[in-house]
Design a protein around this motif. Structure first.
Motif, PDB file in Angstrom:
ATOM      1  N   GLU A 182       0.841  -1.206   0.000  1.00 38.48           N
ATOM      2  CA  GLU A 182       0.000   0.000   0.000  1.00 38.48           C
ATOM      3  C   GLU A 182       0.874   1.254   0.000  1.00 38.48           C
ATOM      4  O   GLU A 182       0.613   2.207  -0.744  1.00 38.48           O
ATOM      5  N   TRP A 183       1.902   1.279   0.828  1.00 40.97           N
ATOM      6  CA  TRP A 183       2.792   2.442   0.891  1.00 40.97           C
ATOM      7  C   TRP A 183       3.485   2.662  -0.449  1.00 40.97           C
ATOM      8  O   TRP A 183       3.609   3.802  -0.920  1.00 40.97           O
ATOM      9  N   THR A 184       3.936   1.585  -1.056  1.00 46.72           N
ATOM     10  CA  THR A 184       4.650   1.710  -2.328  1.00 46.72           C
ATOM     11  C   THR A 184       3.773   2.325  -3.404  1.00 46.72           C
ATOM     12  O   THR A 184       4.201   3.218  -4.154  1.00 46.72           O
ATOM     13  N   LEU A 185       2.523   1.875  -3.474  1.00 47.35           N
ATOM     14  CA  LEU A 185       1.629   2.350  -4.527  1.00 47.35           C
ATOM     15  C   LEU A 185       1.072   3.743  -4.248  1.00 47.35           C
ATOM     16  O   LEU A 185       0.842   4.522  -5.178  1.00 47.35           O
ATOM     17  N   ARG A 186       0.867   4.086  -2.971  1.00 46.63           N
ATOM     18  CA  ARG A 186       0.172   5.332  -2.644  1.00 46.63           C
ATOM     19  C   ARG A 186       1.107   6.481  -2.276  1.00 46.63           C
ATOM     20  O   ARG A 186       0.770   7.641  -2.488  1.00 46.63           O
ATOM     21  N   GLU A 187       2.275   6.164  -1.695  1.00 47.33           N
ATOM     22  CA  GLU A 187       3.087   7.234  -1.132  1.00 47.33           C
ATOM     23  C   GLU A 187       4.518   7.306  -1.644  1.00 47.33           C
ATOM     24  O   GLU A 187       5.141   8.366  -1.561  1.00 47.33           O
ATOM     25  N   SER A 188       5.059   6.228  -2.136  1.00 50.09           N
ATOM     26  CA  SER A 188       6.505   6.192  -2.397  1.00 50.09           C
ATOM     27  C   SER A 188       6.944   7.032  -3.585  1.00 50.09           C
ATOM     28  O   SER A 188       8.090   7.480  -3.641  1.00 50.09           O
ATOM     29  N   GLY A 189       6.072   7.224  -4.567  1.00 55.98           N
ATOM     30  CA  GLY A 189       6.485   7.925  -5.780  1.00 55.98           C
ATOM     31  C   GLY A 189       7.440   7.116  -6.621  1.00 55.98           C
ATOM     32  O   GLY A 189       8.272   7.667  -7.352  1.00 55.98           O
ATOM     33  N   LEU A 190       7.332   5.787  -6.546  1.00 55.08           N
ATOM     34  CA  LEU A 190       8.225   4.901  -7.301  1.00 55.08           C
ATOM     35  C   LEU A 190       7.517   4.337  -8.528  1.00 55.08           C
ATOM     36  O   LEU A 190       6.309   4.101  -8.509  1.00 55.08           O
ATOM     37  N   GLY A 191       8.277   4.079  -9.548  1.00 53.12           N
ATOM     38  CA  GLY A 191       7.754   3.493 -10.782  1.00 53.12           C
ATOM     39  C   GLY A 191       8.558   4.013 -11.957  1.00 53.12           C
ATOM     40  O   GLY A 191       9.482   4.815 -11.803  1.00 53.12           O
ATOM     41  N   ALA A 192       8.245   3.558 -13.132  1.00 51.58           N
ATOM     42  CA  ALA A 192       8.950   4.004 -14.335  1.00 51.58           C
ATOM     43  C   ALA A 192       7.987   4.042 -15.503  1.00 51.58           C
ATOM     44  O   ALA A 192       7.088   3.203 -15.615  1.00 51.58           O
ATOM     45  N   ALA A 193       8.179   5.031 -16.368  1.00 48.16           N
ATOM     46  CA  ALA A 193       7.300   5.199 -17.524  1.00 48.16           C
ATOM     47  C   ALA A 193       7.522   4.089 -18.538  1.00 48.16           C
ATOM     48  O   ALA A 193       8.590   3.475 -18.608  1.00 48.16           O
ATOM     49  N   LYS A 194       6.522   3.815 -19.328  1.00 45.24           N
ATOM     50  CA  LYS A 194       6.572   2.755 -20.339  1.00 45.24           C
ATOM     51  C   LYS A 194       7.650   3.059 -21.371  1.00 45.24           C
ATOM     52  O   LYS A 194       7.987   4.218 -21.644  1.00 45.24           O
ATOM     53  N   LEU A 195       8.182   2.009 -21.976  1.00 44.67           N
ATOM     54  CA  LEU A 195       9.241   2.126 -22.973  1.00 44.67           C
ATOM     55  C   LEU A 195       8.700   2.246 -24.389  1.00 44.67           C
ATOM     56  O   LEU A 195       9.461   2.546 -25.307  1.00 44.67           O
ATOM     57  N   ASN A 196       7.422   1.984 -24.562  1.00 41.93           N
ATOM     58  CA  ASN A 196       6.776   2.098 -25.864  1.00 41.93           C
ATOM     59  C   ASN A 196       5.416   2.747 -25.638  1.00 41.93           C
ATOM     60  O   ASN A 196       4.765   2.490 -24.624  1.00 41.93           O
ATOM     61  N   ARG A 197       4.985   3.579 -26.536  1.00 44.18           N
ATOM     62  CA  ARG A 197       3.736   4.318 -26.305  1.00 44.18           C
ATOM     63  C   ARG A 197       2.532   3.404 -26.158  1.00 44.18           C
ATOM     64  O   ARG A 197       1.520   3.793 -25.585  1.00 44.18           O
ATOM     65  N   TYR A 198       2.623   2.182 -26.671  1.00 47.23           N
ATOM     66  CA  TYR A 198       1.524   1.230 -26.518  1.00 47.23           C
ATOM     67  C   TYR A 198       1.728   0.297 -25.321  1.00 47.23           C
ATOM     68  O   TYR A 198       0.902  -0.577 -25.073  1.00 47.23           O
ATOM     69  N   GLY A 199       2.836   0.464 -24.627  1.00 51.59           N
ATOM     70  CA  GLY A 199       3.154  -0.445 -23.540  1.00 51.59           C
ATOM     71  C   GLY A 199       2.562  -0.036 -22.207  1.00 51.59           C
ATOM     72  O   GLY A 199       1.624   0.776 -22.135  1.00 51.59           O
ATOM     73  N   LYS A 200       3.114  -0.599 -21.140  1.00 51.54           N
ATOM     74  CA  LYS A 200       2.637  -0.336 -19.785  1.00 51.54           C
ATOM     75  C   LYS A 200       3.793   0.192 -18.947  1.00 51.54           C
ATOM     76  O   LYS A 200       4.953  -0.173 -19.149  1.00 51.54           O
ATOM     77  N   ASP A 201       3.452   1.055 -17.986  1.00 52.65           N
ATOM     78  CA  ASP A 201       4.463   1.539 -17.055  1.00 52.65           C
ATOM     79  C   ASP A 201       5.058   0.372 -16.275  1.00 52.65           C
ATOM     80  O   ASP A 201       4.379  -0.622 -16.000  1.00 52.65           O
ATOM     81  N   SER A 202       6.330   0.506 -15.906  1.00 49.78           N
ATOM     82  CA  SER A 202       6.963  -0.526 -15.084  1.00 49.78           C
ATOM     83  C   SER A 202       6.477  -0.415 -13.647  1.00 49.78           C
ATOM     84  O   SER A 202       6.395   0.682 -13.090  1.00 49.78           O
ATOM     85  N   ASP A 203       6.154  -1.540 -13.063  1.00 48.10           N
ATOM     86  CA  ASP A 203       5.715  -1.549 -11.674  1.00 48.10           C
ATOM     87  C   ASP A 203       6.889  -1.224 -10.761  1.00 48.10           C
ATOM     88  O   ASP A 203       8.037  -1.551 -11.069  1.00 48.10           O
ATOM     89  N   PRO A 204       6.620  -0.581  -9.612  1.00 45.67           N
ATOM     90  CA  PRO A 204       7.709  -0.263  -8.683  1.00 45.67           C
ATOM     91  C   PRO A 204       8.337  -1.525  -8.110  1.00 45.67           C
ATOM     92  O   PRO A 204       7.657  -2.520  -7.876  1.00 45.67           O
ATOM     93  N   LEU A 205       9.636  -1.455  -7.890  1.00 43.93           N
ATOM     94  CA  LEU A 205      10.389  -2.573  -7.317  1.00 43.93           C
ATOM     95  C   LEU A 205      10.879  -2.190  -5.927  1.00 43.93           C
ATOM     96  O   LEU A 205      11.488  -1.133  -5.751  1.00 43.93           O
ATOM     97  N   ILE A 206      10.601  -3.038  -4.951  1.00 39.24           N
ATOM     98  CA  ILE A 206      11.132  -2.880  -3.601  1.00 39.24           C
ATOM     99  C   ILE A 206      12.064  -4.055  -3.323  1.00 39.24           C
ATOM    100  O   ILE A 206      11.644  -5.211  -3.360  1.00 39.24           O
ATOM    101  N   VAL A 207      13.314  -3.752  -3.069  1.00 37.37           N
ATOM    102  CA  VAL A 207      14.319  -4.764  -2.763  1.00 37.37           C
ATOM    103  C   VAL A 207      14.477  -4.819  -1.245  1.00 37.37           C
ATOM    104  O   VAL A 207      14.707  -3.789  -0.605  1.00 37.37           O
ATOM    105  N   LEU A 208      14.334  -5.991  -0.670  1.00 33.00           N
ATOM    106  CA  LEU A 208      14.382  -6.153   0.776  1.00 33.00           C
ATOM    107  C   LEU A 208      15.733  -6.689   1.217  1.00 33.00           C
ATOM    108  O   LEU A 208      16.197  -7.720   0.707  1.00 33.00           O
ATOM    109  N   THR A 209      16.373  -5.992   2.149  1.00 30.22           N
ATOM    110  CA  THR A 209      17.554  -6.553   2.787  1.00 30.22           C
ATOM    111  C   THR A 209      17.112  -7.664   3.734  1.00 30.22           C
ATOM    112  O   THR A 209      15.914  -7.829   4.011  1.00 30.22           O
TER     113      THR A 209
END
Length: 706
Positions: free
Chosen positions: A190-217
């Motif tokens: 929930e925090w990642t999607l609502r507050e983190s401001g993480l993610g990446a724009a799509k690489l092709n205009r017909y594609g989809k944005d990249s989902d945010p990645l959280i790496v856990l130590t």
């Protein structure tokens, strides 16, 4: 007296002049005062180290728009580090960092902390966590300089990913540290999607944005209720948590779902999309071996901020990781060639999903029987016994009896390795898009991708070279299946080819072109960050390659990951079934992907192998030298000296002769793989071993794109 109009014209002319930079010596002084290396500055200016050197010794001047960016940077440094002890300009009060200012222009020290704002999409930022045990040089090490360029998309102000540590600090790219209050996996999602401001724009205009990645130590995993390691034989074998694990139950109770892979080292947690907004977060657990040491050497042991930097560079230049580098390589193909686009029905005016030309579509496609594997349902259910394609990388050793006395008296065996040979083969590679059609006795056409049954056993070539038609380099003994590039090469050598039958595809396209272009740019740019640039001469190139892994271990890890992405992505095109429970003839999960395309894999490897043979043949003609052994993209030659410069062909002008092996940093060019005594190589050959496997001083891993 001059008129007002004349004065205004003169002033306008001054305004239109290019910005003036300080003298070259002052540019170098300012950079050194800021503690910035030439390599880091080159990265910020999207240039090369040699170009920065030219700026600082007065040999060249930057052009717009790099000129304005460089001037802006120098002005900022001049205010902070005035010459002759002049008072520095007062520092500004900390404020949110503008997205337009590259983070590579900021200082090289500890992570930047953005002041909290009231914007919902921006997470509160934690105070910098103290790490007394961390070496003082860690925050100034080269790894920290390679932060990915900041996201220009306002939806993702903090970049594509973050590394979460046990104290709640989430390290994003650019040195940003976010405060994550989550104590459970659902709260983290929930925090990642609502507050983190993480993610990446799509690489092709017909594609989809990249989902945010959280790496856990490891500490973060334990805090969230996950085991530090996957314990127990069953868990290690399946690489996922059991369905009755408390965290898996938490995820289900919160109405989130896991993919069929379950909760493993790369766990995807999602809900069905609401409209155009995706609700999905990718997790990677470091202590569960999410980052394979072979692809990401040393990264798992880095500090969280440095891990974020390394993965951020990869995400910016390649794609946000979604699994192993092989998975990322395959995902990159789809991200650059999305299967569908929005199409309006002219009759109803309604919008729906339509096929994107040049893509592989949304439905899996069965291969032709000779393109499949022996356990594939197409083969088992049809009773196919007609043989299979055998387009694999070279594994060849020359017969010791064919060595001459002159060759044996040469002191050294020198190995050359082609840079990302599979990637070079993917350039402008035309592959089949549609399903295969069966033809009997067709006329060979080198422009049609497919599989041809043809007899090439009549072709007699120099036995001191491997046959271009077989992976082990032996001469064909009768009719066999070959990919178009292999047959075209036989025809190009001047031999008649008469196919007996073929499986061909009517719809074709250069499906891998954008994949090749993006990975080539990533590879070349990352090598440049390590001091290996295209403007070096061959001697300088060899010297730079000898030291490049020591220049910056973090960027060296990015380079390793890019190379693994190429080979792994090609291998995923023909992923085999896994698990002891599999029975021959059953479908396995990979077959449900439109990207399960063994014919495309065969096309890449076929082209790479004939490219290698073409260079071997040209080298023999130009120099009279013949290889001792070939392993995939590595070839070993006898040499009078320890350097490739001692036997590679050069023109009188000093330029490399075209057609043979050439040294350089781009895909398809060569680098030094290793040097050993000639007697060492002959000894291995007499034992039936391949010197190319061991020329580097160890046991090379042959990645056949599997």
């Amino acid at each position: 007296m001059a008129s007002e109009e004349e004065l205004f014209a003169s002033v306008d002319a001054l305004l239109e002049e290019e910005p003036q930079l300080p003298p070259p010596a002052e540019r170098a002084r300012l950079r050194e005062a800021a503690g910035i290396t030439q390599a880091r500055l080159a990265t910020a200016l999207k240039s090369t180290v040699q170009t920065v050197k030219n700026y600082e010794n007065g040999r060249s001047e930057p052009k717009s728009p790099r000129l304005e960016a460089y001037q802006r940077l120098l002005k900022g440094w001049a205010a902070k580090y005035p010459a002759h002890g002049a008072p520095a300009a007062p520092a500004r009060v900390a404020a949110p960092q503008p997205a337009s200012v590259p983070d590579t222009f900021t200082g090289p020290t500890a992570p930047t902390h953005i002041a909290p704002t009231d914007t919902p999409a921006q997470a509160p930022v934690a105070a910098a966590p103290e790490r007394p045990a961390r070496p003082a040089t860690s925050s100034r090490r080269p790894a920290a300089k390679k932060a990915a360029a900041p996201a220009t998309d306002p939806r993702f102000p903090h970049g594509p990913l973050a590394v979460l540590d046990g104290d709640g600090s989430a390290y994003a790219v650019g040195g940003v540290v976010l405060d994550c209050p989550a104590t459970t996996v659902p709260e983290l999602v929930e925090w990642t999607l609502r507050e983190s401001g993480l993610g990446a724009a799509k690489l092709n205009r017909y594609g989809k944005d990249s989902d945010p990645l959280i790496v856990l130590t490891a500490a973060a995993a334990v805090k969230l209720g996950l085991p530090e390691r996957l314990e127990g034989h069953e868990q290690r074998r399946s690489l996922r948590l059991p369905e009755d694990h408390p965290v898996v139950k938490q995820v289900a109770k919160a109405k989130w779902q896991l993919t069929q892979r379950g909760f493993g080292p790369w766990a995807r947690i999602y809900r069905k999309a609401q409209g155009r907004d995706r609700q999905c977060v990718q997790l990677a657990i470091l202590s569960w071996d999410a980052l394979d040491e072979r692809s990401w050497p040393g990264v798992s042991e880095m500090e969280p901020a440095d891990i974020a930097c390394v993965l951020g560079v990869y995400a910016t230049r390649v794609i946000t990781p979604r699994g192993s580098t092989a998975v990322s390589g395959l995902e990159l193909m789809t991200a650059l060639r999305p299967p569908t686009k929005a199409v309006q029905d002219p009759a109803t005016g309604n919008w729906g999903a339509g096929y994107t030309a040049g893509s592989l579509g949304t439905e899996p496609m069965d291969p032709a029987p000779p393109e499949a594997t022996a356990e594939h349902p197409v083969v088992v259910n049809s009773g196919w016994t007609g043989g299979f394609l055998n387009e694999e990388a070279y594994q060849w050793v020359r017969d010791v009896s064919l060595l001459t006395d002159e060759e044996c008296t040469l002191p050294f065996a020198v190995g050359l390795d082609l840079n990302t040979a599979f990637l070079a083969a993917a350039a402008r590679l035309v592959v089949g898009i549609s399903a295969p059609d069966h033809f009997h006795a067709p006329k060979f056409n080198p422009k049609i991708p497919g599989s041809w049954l043809v007899d090439l056993s009549h072709i007699e070539l120099d036995p001191r070279l491997p046959s271009p038609f077989t992976p082990d380099g032996t001469r064909p003994t009768g009719p066999a299946w070959y990919q178009t590039h292999t047959v075209a090469y036989a025809q190009g050598l001047g031999y008649d080819v008469h196919p007996i039958e073929a499986y061909l595809r009517r719809e074709t396209g250069a499906y891998l072109d954008p994949w090749h272009d993006r990975l080539k740019t990533a590879y070349v740019d990352t090598l440049a960050d390590l001091g290996v640039t295209s403007d070096l001469d061959d001697r300088q190139f060899l010297a730079a390659m000898e030291q490049h892994k020591n220049v910056d271990p973090a960027m060296a890890a990015v380079l390793s990951a890019i190379k693994a992405t190429v080979k792994g992505g090609v291998g995923k095109l023909r992923e085999r079934p896994q698990g002891r429970s599999y029975k021959e003839g059953e479908r396995w999960p990979a077959l449900e992907r439109p990207t399960w395309r063994p014919d495309i894999r065969a096309a890449v490897i076929s082209k790479a192998r004939v490219n290698m043979h073409r260079k071997l043949n040209n080298m023999a003609k130009m120099t009279g030298l013949y290889p001792l052994a070939v392993l995939s993209d590595c070839v070993v030659y006898p040499s009078p000296g320890e350097s490739p410069l001692d036997f590679l062909p050069y023109a009188a002008s000093g330029k490399p002769q075209p057609g043979g092996f050439r040294l350089g940093p781009t895909p398809g060019l060569a680098k030094l793989e290793g040097v050993q005594p000639m007697l060492w190589a002959v000894d291995l050959m007499e034992k039936g071993l391949n010197p190319a496997r061991h020329i580097k001083g160890g046991d090379a891993v042959l990645d056949e794109g599997e």
